[in-house]
Design a protein around this motif. Structure first.
Motif, PDB file in Angstrom:
ATOM      1  N   THR A   1       0.838  -1.206   0.000  1.00 31.42           N
ATOM      2  CA  THR A   1       0.000   0.000   0.000  1.00 31.42           C
ATOM      3  C   THR A   1       0.874   1.257   0.000  1.00 31.42           C
ATOM      4  O   THR A   1       0.631   2.184  -0.785  1.00 31.42           O
TER       5      THR A   1
ATOM      6  N   THR B   1      -5.464 -10.889  -6.587  1.00 29.95           N
ATOM      7  CA  THR B   1      -5.703 -11.338  -5.222  1.00 29.95           C
ATOM      8  C   THR B   1      -6.941 -12.235  -5.088  1.00 29.95           C
ATOM      9  O   THR B   1      -6.949 -13.188  -4.324  1.00 29.95           O
TER      10      THR B   1
ATOM     11  N   ASP C   1       1.581  -4.592  -9.373  1.00 27.86           N
ATOM     12  CA  ASP C   1       1.362  -4.893  -7.958  1.00 27.86           C
ATOM     13  C   ASP C   1       1.724  -6.362  -7.742  1.00 27.86           C
ATOM     14  O   ASP C   1       0.996  -7.267  -8.172  1.00 27.86           O
TER      15      ASP C   1
ATOM     16  N   GLN D   1       1.159 -10.516  -4.246  1.00 23.06           N
ATOM     17  CA  GLN D   1       0.947 -11.968  -4.136  1.00 23.06           C
ATOM     18  C   GLN D   1       2.025 -12.788  -4.833  1.00 23.06           C
ATOM     19  O   GLN D   1       1.923 -14.021  -4.858  1.00 23.06           O
TER      20      GLN D   1
ATOM     21  N   HIS E   1       5.603 -10.077   3.674  1.00 29.38           N
ATOM     22  CA  HIS E   1       4.863 -10.642   4.803  1.00 29.38           C
ATOM     23  C   HIS E   1       3.785 -11.635   4.370  1.00 29.38           C
ATOM     24  O   HIS E   1       3.005 -12.088   5.181  1.00 29.38           O
ATOM     25  N   LYS E   2       3.735 -11.972   3.081  1.00 32.76           N
ATOM     26  CA  LYS E   2       2.804 -13.018   2.659  1.00 32.76           C
ATOM     27  C   LYS E   2       3.604 -14.289   2.348  1.00 32.76           C
ATOM     28  O   LYS E   2       3.768 -15.147   3.190  1.00 32.76           O
TER      29      LYS E   2
HETATM   30  C1  LIG Z   1      -2.857  -7.662  -4.952  1.00 32.35           C
HETATM   31  C2  LIG Z   1      -2.696  -6.997  -3.615  1.00 32.35           C
HETATM   32  N1  LIG Z   1      -2.308  -5.720  -3.562  1.00 32.35           N
HETATM   33  C3  LIG Z   1      -2.109  -5.095  -2.391  1.00 32.35           C
HETATM   34  C4  LIG Z   1      -2.326  -5.731  -1.186  1.00 32.35           C
HETATM   35  C5  LIG Z   1      -2.068  -5.001   0.076  1.00 32.35           C
HETATM   36  O1  LIG Z   1      -0.814  -5.374   0.541  1.00 32.35           O
HETATM   37  P1  LIG Z   1      -0.171  -4.704   1.844  1.00 32.35           P
HETATM   38  O2  LIG Z   1      -0.980  -5.157   2.988  1.00 32.35           O
HETATM   39  O3  LIG Z   1       1.230  -5.219   1.834  1.00 32.35           O
HETATM   40  O4  LIG Z   1      -0.215  -3.234   1.661  1.00 32.35           O
HETATM   41  C6  LIG Z   1      -2.750  -7.065  -1.196  1.00 32.35           C
HETATM   42  C7  LIG Z   1      -3.021  -7.772   0.060  1.00 32.35           C
HETATM   43  O5  LIG Z   1      -3.690  -8.770   0.138  1.00 32.35           O
HETATM   44  C8  LIG Z   1      -2.941  -7.716  -2.438  1.00 32.35           C
HETATM   45  O6  LIG Z   1      -3.346  -8.982  -2.506  1.00 32.35           O
END
Ligand SMILES: Cc1ncc(COP(=O)(O)O)c(C=O)c1O
Length: 420
Positions: free
Chosen positions: A126, A206, A231, A234, A256-257
């Motif tokens: 984010t 996602t 982005d 994932q 962190h994923k």
């Molecule tokens: C495709 C995608 N973008 C952004 C995010 C947000 O990630 P973060 O919590 O690292 O900001 C996620 C989280 O699930 C995501 O799946």
């Protein structure tokens, strides 16, 4: 100890270039032999995750290996105990947000085949996406094109900018499930307009796990002078990411994923000539440092160095198992689940039809059920935790290296009973 391990161990000790941190790294990583028949069971033991529960929600936040948690604790303890030692004569890494972290950035660069100087550490996807959306030189009337399946952390900063400054933000509809790469390419191609300046897309979506054909999309955009921002929330740790091969202009991701690093660890990479012109949104002493562009954005005030010590350990853990081995295992388990689901009546899969576009995320529902019902059934029957995707799309079910075929057999049994 084989030579690769020796190299990795010394890398682990040196990676943050902080003398006392490397000296205290007493907890060493012990992985099973590569040909051990129980290799993956032993890898499971390297995680702290309770054996009473089964975790299928890596897409939200991953489980951390024990070594990662230990490194975080060690750093926290050291900070609490010896903070008075800091004499400002050398930077020994007490607080994140002020250190350029060249070695950690280099380690990330190696993982994604990018140049370390153009990598900035961020708290998450984010914030990385917000730096890019807010910092690019765009004028009213310029269009940002995205898909209708972007995460809020990917799309929202562009929407804010459009509301504030009159740039245009538009979403193109992608199907769910997607059939194949050609379908996506043709939709994106048709959606591009003369005023499109930026194309922002998830590398893996996602809510379906679809791996988009980003290399082809970026080539198409580049030919039209459109800047591509991907982005990768994932992707990092789930599939191979080769930024040089993809040919995008900017890529953001988190650890962190799928890497198993502590929450609050992410990055952005921006092509050097674009990065040079990107404005900082969070500014401190380095705001105008064009000698180290990545540091310009890495410096964001006092932060948590302990989680960076954990990130360092998580990157080593991933490297020591071997990225390709991790990706192959994730894909194997994901496909095992999808193959099992395809045999069940009343089950609809929302992940792509073409298996080449899938890895460790599977989204599916059972006719007549909601995601919340499925999520609850998994928990109540077997303490299994996939994540609800709402009424229509059922659950998102992630498979990672701490999952097993046995867990998936049990999950398939549950789906079968719900579909009966
Ligand atoms: C495709 C995608 N973008 C952004 C995010 C947000 O990630 P973060 O919590 O690292 O900001 C996620 C989280 O699930 C995501 O799946």
């Amino acid at each position: 100890m084989n030579s690769r391990r020796k190299v990795l161990r010394s890398l682990a000790a040196a990676s943050l270039s902080l003398p006392w941190l490397s000296a205290m790294a007493g907890t060493q990583l012990k992985l099973p032999a590569e040909n051990d028949p129980n290799y993956w069971d032993k890898i499971r033991d390297a995680f702290m995750l309770s054996k009473e529960k089964v975790f299928f929600n890596t897409g939200t936040v991953g489980a951390m290996p024990k070594i990662v948690v230990q490194r975080v604790f060690e750093h926290f303890e050291k900070l609490a105990t010896d903070v008075a030692d800091w004499d400002y004569k050398s930077d020994i890494g007490w607080i994140g947000g002020y250190h350029p972290l060249p070695d950690l950035r280099k380690k990330i660069a190696q993982l994604i085949h990018a140049d370390a100087a153009s990598i900035a550490l961020t708290d998450n996807v984010t914030s990385a996406m917000s730096y890019i959306a807010m910092g690019l030189n765009l004028k009213p009337g310029d269009e940002v094109l995205a898909s209708n399946q972007e995460h809020g952390g990917g799309r929202s900063s562009w929407i804010v900018r459009s509301k504030r400054e009159g740039i245009l933000y538009r979403e193109v509809v992608l199907p769910k499930p997607i059939r194949n790469n050609d379908e996506v390419l043709s939709i994106i191609r048709k959606a591009i307009r003369p005023e499109t300046r930026v194309l922002m897309l998830s590398h893996i979506i996602t809510g379906s796990g679809a791996i988009l054909p980003v290399r082809e999309i970026c080539a198409e955009a580049r030919a039209k002078g459109i800047l591509t921002v991907l982005d990768g929330a994932q992707t990092i740790g789930q599939i191979k990411v080769d930024i040089a091969e993809i040919g995008c202009d900017a890529y953001v991701g988190c650890f962190h994923k799928w890497i198993g690093a502590p929450p609050g660890t992410g990055f952005m990479w921006v092509r050097p000539d674009v990065l040079k012109t990107l404005w900082t949104s969070v500014s401190s002493y380095q705001w105008d440092n064009h000698e180290d562009e990545g540091f310009r954005f890495t410096q964001r005030g006092t932060g948590n160095f302990s989680i960076l010590a954990g990130l360092d350990a998580a990157l080593d853990f991933h490297a020591e198992i071997g990225p390709q081995r991790v990706y192959d295992r994730i894909k194997y388990l994901g496909q095992y689940l999808r193959d099992g689901l395809r045999k069940l009546p009343k089950v609809k899969i929302y992940s792509p039809v073409d298996e080449k576009m899938c890895a460790g995320i599977t989204v599916y529902n059972v006719a007549g059920r909601t995601g919340a019902q499925l999520q609850d059934a998994f928990w109540n029957l077997a303490r299994m935790r996939p994540r609800s995707q709402g009424d229509e799309f059922g659950v998102r079910h992630c498979t990672h290296i701490y999952n097993s075929q046995k867990e998936l057999d049990k999950a398939l049994e549950i789906v079968k009973s719900l579909a009966a």
